[in-house]
Design a protein around this motif. Structure first.
Motif, PDB file in Angstrom:
ATOM      1  N   ASP A 153      28.457  52.111  43.095  1.00 12.65           N
ATOM      2  CA  ASP A 153      27.234  51.373  42.773  1.00 12.65           C
ATOM      3  C   ASP A 153      27.506  50.004  42.151  1.00 12.65           C
ATOM      4  O   ASP A 153      26.564  49.238  41.934  1.00 12.65           O
ATOM      5  CB  ASP A 153      26.321  52.175  41.819  1.00 12.65           C
ATOM      6  CG  ASP A 153      25.943  53.529  42.384  1.00 12.65           C
ATOM      7  OD1 ASP A 153      25.813  53.628  43.619  1.00 12.65           O
ATOM      8  OD2 ASP A 153      25.797  54.477  41.586  1.00 12.65           O
ATOM      9  N   LYS A 154      28.754  49.721  41.818  1.00  9.65           N
ATOM     10  CA  LYS A 154      29.098  48.421  41.248  1.00  9.65           C
ATOM     11  C   LYS A 154      29.918  47.576  42.209  1.00  9.65           C
ATOM     12  O   LYS A 154      29.856  46.358  42.193  1.00  9.65           O
ATOM     13  CB  LYS A 154      29.880  48.612  39.938  1.00  9.65           C
ATOM     14  CG  LYS A 154      29.136  49.358  38.846  1.00  9.65           C
ATOM     15  CD  LYS A 154      28.034  48.521  38.234  1.00  9.65           C
ATOM     16  CE  LYS A 154      27.396  49.238  37.058  1.00  9.65           C
ATOM     17  NZ  LYS A 154      26.301  48.447  36.460  1.00  9.65           N
ATOM     18  N   GLY A 155      30.728  48.257  43.007  1.00  7.65           N
ATOM     19  CA  GLY A 155      31.594  47.546  43.932  1.00  7.65           C
ATOM     20  C   GLY A 155      32.860  47.014  43.286  1.00  7.65           C
ATOM     21  O   GLY A 155      33.683  46.387  43.955  1.00  7.65           O
ATOM     22  N   TYR A 156      33.039  47.270  41.990  1.00  9.73           N
ATOM     23  CA  TYR A 156      34.252  46.813  41.316  1.00  9.73           C
ATOM     24  C   TYR A 156      35.449  47.630  41.783  1.00  9.73           C
ATOM     25  O   TYR A 156      35.345  48.831  42.037  1.00  9.73           O
ATOM     26  CB  TYR A 156      34.138  46.985  39.795  1.00  9.73           C
ATOM     27  CG  TYR A 156      33.000  46.239  39.143  1.00  9.73           C
ATOM     28  CD1 TYR A 156      32.651  44.952  39.530  1.00  9.73           C
ATOM     29  CD2 TYR A 156      32.284  46.827  38.109  1.00  9.73           C
ATOM     30  CE1 TYR A 156      31.611  44.273  38.916  1.00  9.73           C
ATOM     31  CE2 TYR A 156      31.240  46.173  37.472  1.00  9.73           C
ATOM     32  CZ  TYR A 156      30.905  44.894  37.894  1.00  9.73           C
ATOM     33  OH  TYR A 156      29.880  44.241  37.272  1.00  9.73           O
ATOM     34  N   LEU A 200      36.594  31.067  32.076  1.00 16.36           N
ATOM     35  CA  LEU A 200      35.378  30.365  32.464  1.00 16.36           C
ATOM     36  C   LEU A 200      35.382  29.917  33.917  1.00 16.36           C
ATOM     37  O   LEU A 200      34.343  29.905  34.581  1.00 16.36           O
ATOM     38  CB  LEU A 200      35.164  29.148  31.551  1.00 16.36           C
ATOM     39  CG  LEU A 200      34.924  29.446  30.060  1.00 16.36           C
ATOM     40  CD1 LEU A 200      34.825  28.140  29.279  1.00 16.36           C
ATOM     41  CD2 LEU A 200      33.663  30.279  29.862  1.00 16.36           C
ATOM     42  N   LEU A 201      36.563  29.563  34.432  1.00 17.80           N
ATOM     43  CA  LEU A 201      36.640  28.943  35.747  1.00 17.80           C
ATOM     44  C   LEU A 201      37.115  29.865  36.859  1.00 17.80           C
ATOM     45  O   LEU A 201      36.872  29.590  38.036  1.00 17.80           O
ATOM     46  CB  LEU A 201      37.561  27.716  35.682  1.00 17.80           C
ATOM     47  CG  LEU A 201      37.151  26.619  34.694  1.00 17.80           C
ATOM     48  CD1 LEU A 201      38.194  25.506  34.683  1.00 17.80           C
ATOM     49  CD2 LEU A 201      35.774  26.058  35.038  1.00 17.80           C
ATOM     50  N   PHE A 202      37.798  30.939  36.501  1.00 17.97           N
ATOM     51  CA  PHE A 202      38.413  31.784  37.529  1.00 17.97           C
ATOM     52  C   PHE A 202      37.990  33.243  37.375  1.00 17.97           C
ATOM     53  O   PHE A 202      38.808  34.121  37.155  1.00 17.97           O
ATOM     54  CB  PHE A 202      39.945  31.666  37.477  1.00 17.97           C
ATOM     55  CG  PHE A 202      40.447  30.263  37.625  1.00 17.97           C
ATOM     56  CD1 PHE A 202      40.478  29.649  38.865  1.00 17.97           C
ATOM     57  CD2 PHE A 202      40.873  29.544  36.518  1.00 17.97           C
ATOM     58  CE1 PHE A 202      40.936  28.342  39.006  1.00 17.97           C
ATOM     59  CE2 PHE A 202      41.335  28.247  36.652  1.00 17.97           C
ATOM     60  CZ  PHE A 202      41.362  27.638  37.901  1.00 17.97           C
ATOM     61  N   LYS A 203      36.702  33.495  37.498  1.00 18.16           N
ATOM     62  CA  LYS A 203      36.187  34.854  37.394  1.00 18.16           C
ATOM     63  C   LYS A 203      36.362  35.575  38.728  1.00 18.16           C
ATOM     64  O   LYS A 203      36.042  35.037  39.785  1.00 18.16           O
ATOM     65  CB  LYS A 203      34.718  34.830  37.001  1.00 18.16           C
ATOM     66  CG  LYS A 203      34.465  34.255  35.608  1.00 18.16           C
ATOM     67  CD  LYS A 203      32.989  34.306  35.241  1.00 18.16           C
ATOM     68  CE  LYS A 203      32.764  33.747  33.840  1.00 18.16           C
ATOM     69  NZ  LYS A 203      31.316  33.786  33.446  1.00 18.16           N
ATOM     70  N   ASP A 204      36.881  36.785  38.653  1.00 20.77           N
ATOM     71  CA  ASP A 204      37.081  37.605  39.846  1.00 20.77           C
ATOM     72  C   ASP A 204      35.950  38.634  39.919  1.00 20.77           C
ATOM     73  O   ASP A 204      35.953  39.630  39.201  1.00 20.77           O
ATOM     74  CB  ASP A 204      38.443  38.299  39.775  1.00 20.77           C
ATOM     75  CG  ASP A 204      38.800  39.020  41.068  1.00 20.77           C
ATOM     76  OD1 ASP A 204      37.902  39.195  41.912  1.00 20.77           O
ATOM     77  OD2 ASP A 204      39.978  39.408  41.221  1.00 20.77           O
ATOM     78  N   LYS A 205      34.981  38.369  40.798  1.00 21.64           N
ATOM     79  CA  LYS A 205      33.812  39.228  40.885  1.00 21.64           C
ATOM     80  C   LYS A 205      34.124  40.595  41.476  1.00 21.64           C
ATOM     81  O   LYS A 205      33.295  41.505  41.419  1.00 21.64           O
ATOM     82  CB  LYS A 205      32.726  38.535  41.701  1.00 21.64           C
ATOM     83  CG  LYS A 205      32.173  37.288  41.024  1.00 21.64           C
ATOM     84  CD  LYS A 205      31.033  36.676  41.833  1.00 21.64           C
ATOM     85  CE  LYS A 205      30.478  35.434  41.143  1.00 21.64           C
ATOM     86  NZ  LYS A 205      29.364  34.824  41.908  1.00 21.64           N
ATOM     87  N   ALA A 206      35.314  40.738  42.049  1.00 20.45           N
ATOM     88  CA  ALA A 206      35.696  42.044  42.596  1.00 20.45           C
ATOM     89  C   ALA A 206      36.136  43.011  41.501  1.00 20.45           C
ATOM     90  O   ALA A 206      36.214  44.217  41.738  1.00 20.45           O
ATOM     91  CB  ALA A 206      36.817  41.873  43.617  1.00 20.45           C
ATOM     92  N   LYS A 207      36.432  42.479  40.310  1.00 21.29           N
ATOM     93  CA  LYS A 207      36.858  43.302  39.195  1.00 21.29           C
ATOM     94  C   LYS A 207      35.742  43.381  38.153  1.00 21.29           C
ATOM     95  O   LYS A 207      34.850  42.525  38.126  1.00 21.29           O
ATOM     96  CB  LYS A 207      38.125  42.718  38.563  1.00 21.29           C
ATOM     97  CG  LYS A 207      39.327  42.671  39.494  1.00 21.29           C
ATOM     98  CD  LYS A 207      40.514  42.006  38.803  1.00 21.29           C
ATOM     99  CE  LYS A 207      41.713  41.909  39.734  1.00 21.29           C
ATOM    100  NZ  LYS A 207      42.857  41.201  39.097  1.00 21.29           N
TER     101      LYS A 207
END
Length: 518
Positions: free
Chosen positions: A389-392, A44-51
Motif C-alpha cells: 500500500d506504500k510502494g516503498y 533536501l535535494l536528493f530524496k528517493d521516493k522509492a524508499k
C-alpha cells in the motif's frame, strides 16, 4: 580552493604562528560544518521516493540517535504525524525503518527468514551478555531447538509446582528484607524487585541447588549484564566502556557459577539432590544432528533463560506495584477477589486460583499494554522488502523496527490510552485466539497484525510468556495479600527511564506500604 583553505584565509600573517592544536581544532570544525552542510543538502535535494521518507537530521552518523534515545515513543509519535506509519531514521550510522501500527507489527514479525534476520540484528548485543553458541549466536534452526529444550520447564504441570515455590520466595524475602520492618514504611522498588524476580525465577525454573547458591549480589550481576543492552552497543559492543567491562565481568562470573554446578553434577550423576530441573534437562540433551549440548552452552542457556524472564518480570512487577499504589481502590478489589477465591482468611495460593482472578489478570494485561518491557524490536533486512500500500522498497542492510508499545498507546485502538484502567479488558476476548503455527518449539499464535503484542509474535515470540504470567500473578497476589499501597510525594507514577533498552521507571520508584495484619 579547498574549504579548509578558505576558512584559514582570514588568519593572514598569523597563520604560521598558530599552534598545531589550534589548526587541528579549526580543521575539525571545518570538517563538521562541511559534513552537516552536505548532509542537509543531500536530504533536501536528493530524496528517493522509492524508499521510506527519511527523518530530517543535521549530523551524519548520529542522525536521530539522541532524540530517539531520550523518548522513543515521543519520537515515533512525532514522526508518524509527519511521515505516516513507515519512515526511516539514522541510529549510530544504521538506517532504521520504523513500521508502526498493527500492519507494521505484522510486516516485521511475520517477515520471512529470507528477508529478515533477528540474529544479525541482535547478536552483537546478546552474545556478550548470554555467551557464545546460544540464542542469536547460532543459526535460526538451532535457536528453535534450544527453545524446544526450554519447553521442558514451561508446562501446566510444572506451573502447578511453581506457584507455591514463588509465593514462598516472596514471603521469605518480605520477612528478611530491611525495607519491611514494622507495620508500615517505604520501599524502593528498583532495589527489591530485581532480587525478588531473580530468586523466584531461579527457584522455580532452575531448581533448589541454583537458588540456594544465589544471594543479593547476583541481582547486582544481572544488573551489570543488563548494561550490555545499551543502544551504543549496536555500533560498539567491543568498546571498553565502563558498562561493557562490568558486563563482561558479570558474564564470566555467572557462566563460571553454572559451570561449577554442572561439573559437580557430572561427577555425581546419581546425587540425591537430583530433581527434574532445567539444568538436568539441558545437560542430558543433544541437537537433532546428534551433537550434545556442551557444558558451556548449558551455562549460557541458563543465563539467557534467567535474563529473558528477568526483564519482563522485573519491569512489569515494578510498574504494576506503582500503578496499584496510585489507585489503592484497585488493591482493595484485588484482595477482595482473592478472598472470594481462597477464603476470607486466604488459604495458600495455587496455580488453578490464578485463572479464577480476572481482575488480577487484567491488571497485568493493562500494565503490559502501557509498559511493554522492550520499546523497539528490530530485524536486519537481508533481501528487498516491499511495503504494501506504500510502494516503498526497504533495501538490504537496513533494519526494520516494530514498536507494539506505540500502537498499544494509540487512541485509534484503545480509548484514553494513557489512563491505567484494568477494566478495559473485562469484555475483551483472549487476544491470542486464532491460527496457530509451530516454528519448531511448539504451537503458538500466528497472529501478528495486532496493536497489542507485549511478548512479540511469530517465530521469535517469547516462549516464557505463560511462565511470566504465572510469576507475575503469584508475586502481585502475594504483595496484595500482605500490604496496602500508596505513592509518596506527589502521588504520581514516575516517568520511564529509557537509558537501557528495557523500559523501567525512573529510580527509586518508591511506594509506601502498610501491613494488613501488623
Amino acid at each position: 580552493m579547498g574549504v579548509l583553505s578558505v576558512l584559514l584565509m582570514p588568519l593572514g600573517p598569523w597563520q604560521g604562528e598558530l599552534s598545531t592544536p589550534v589548526l587541528v581544532a579549526v580543521g575539525t570544525f571545518a570538517f563538521i560544518v562541511v559534513s552537516v552542510v552536505v548532509n542537509v543538502l543531500s536530504q533536501l535535494l536528493f530524496k528517493d521516493k522509492a524508499k521510506p521518507p527519511m527523518v530530517f537530521h543535521y549530523f551524519p552518523f548520529f542522525g536521530s540517535t539522541v532524540v530517539y534515545g531520550m523518548d522513543p515513543y515521543a519520537f515515533f509519535e512525532a514522526n508518524q504525524k509527519k511521515h505516516g506509519d513507515v519512515f526511516t531514521f539514522i541510529l549510530l550510522g544504521k538506517k532504521i525503518t520504523v513500521c508502526l501500527g498493527p500492519q507494521g507489527n505484522d510486516f516485521v514479525f511475520n517477515g520471512k527468514l529470507a528477508e529478515v534476520s533477528a540474529e544479525e540484528a541482535y547478536t552483537h548485543l546478546t552474545t556478550p551478555v548470554f555467551g557464545e553458541g546460544v540464542v542469536y549466536d547460532c543459526p535460526n534452526h538451532r535457536l528453535m531447538e534450544q527453545k524446544k529444550f526450554m519447553k521442558f520447564g514451561l508446562t501446566i504441570e510444572t506451573f502447578k509446582t511453581y506457584v507455591p515455590l514463588i509465593v514462598d520466595q516472596v514471603e521469605d524475602y518480605i520477612k528478611k528484607s530491611k525495607y519491611f520492618k514494622g507495620g508500615k514504611g517505604t520501599v524502593p522498588l528498583t532495589e527489591i524487585i530485581p532480587e525478588i524476580t531473580i530468586f523466584t525465577a531461579s527457584r522455580s525454573l532452575q531448581g533448589k541447588e541454583v537458588r540456594d547458591a544465589l544471594d543479593g549480589s547476583f541481582a547486582a550481576l544481572y544488573h551489570d549484564l543488563d548494561l550490555g543492552f545499551n543502544p551504543m552497543n549496536f555500533m560498539f559492543p567491543w568498546f571498553p566502556f565502563p558498562g561493557n567491562k562490568r558486563r563482561d565481568a558479570a558474564q564470566r562470573k555467572m557462566a563460571r557459577f553454572y559451570m561449577d554446578i554442572i561439573q559437580r553434577r557430572r561427577k555425581d550423576p546419581n546425587s540425591a539432590a537430583k530433581e527434574q530441573d532445567m539444568l538436568w534437562n539441558l545437560m542430558d540433551r543433544s541437537y537433532k544432528d546428534g551433537t550434545p549440548i556442551s557444558d558451556k552452552e548449558v551455562a549460557h542457556m541458563m543465563i539467557a533463560l534467567l535474563m529473558a524472564g528477568q526483564h519482563t518480570s522485573m519491569a512489569t512487577t515494578t510498574w504494576t506495584l506503582l500503578h496499584l499504589a496510585e489507585q489503592p481502590h484497585i488493591v482493595a478489589d484485588l484482595y477482595k477477589e482473592q478472598q472470594e477465591v481462597c477464603g476470607l482468611e486466604p488459604r495458600p495460593l495455587a496455580y488453578d486460583d490464578l485463572a479464577k482472578m480476572p481482575l488480577l489478570n487484567n491488571v497485568i494485561r493493562e500494565v503490559l499494554r502501557m509498559h511493554p518491557p522492550i520499546h523497539s524490536i528490530m530485524r536486519k533486512v537481508k533481501a528487498p522488502m516491499t511495503v504494501k500500500d506504500k510502494g516503498y522498497v526497504i533495501p538490504p542492510g537496513y533494519h526494520v523496527l516494530a514498536a507494539p508499545g506505540a500502537s498499544a498507546m494509540d487512541e485509534k485502538y484503545f480509548k484514553n490510552p494513557k489512563e491505567f484502567d484494568p477494566h478495559r479488558w473485562d469484555a475483551v476476548e483472549d487476544e491470542d485466539s486464532g491460527e496457530t503455527f509451530d516454528f519448531g518449539f511448539g504451537l503458538i499464535s500466528k497472529g501478528t497484525a495486532s496493536p497489542y503484542l507485549p511478548f512479540g509474535a511469530g517465530r521469535h515470540r517469547c516462549i516464557g510468556e505463560q511462565f511470566a504470567n504465572v510469576q507475575l500473578g503469584s508475586i502481585i497476589a502475594t504483595f496484595t495479600r500482605e500490604f496496602e499501597f500508596a505513592l509518596p510525594g506527589d502521588g504520581k507514577v514516575p516517568p520511564p527511564d529509557y537509558t537501557s533498552m528495557i523500559t523501567l521507571p525512573t529510580p527509586p520508584a518508591s511506594v509506601m506500604w502498610k501491613r494488613r495484619n501488623p
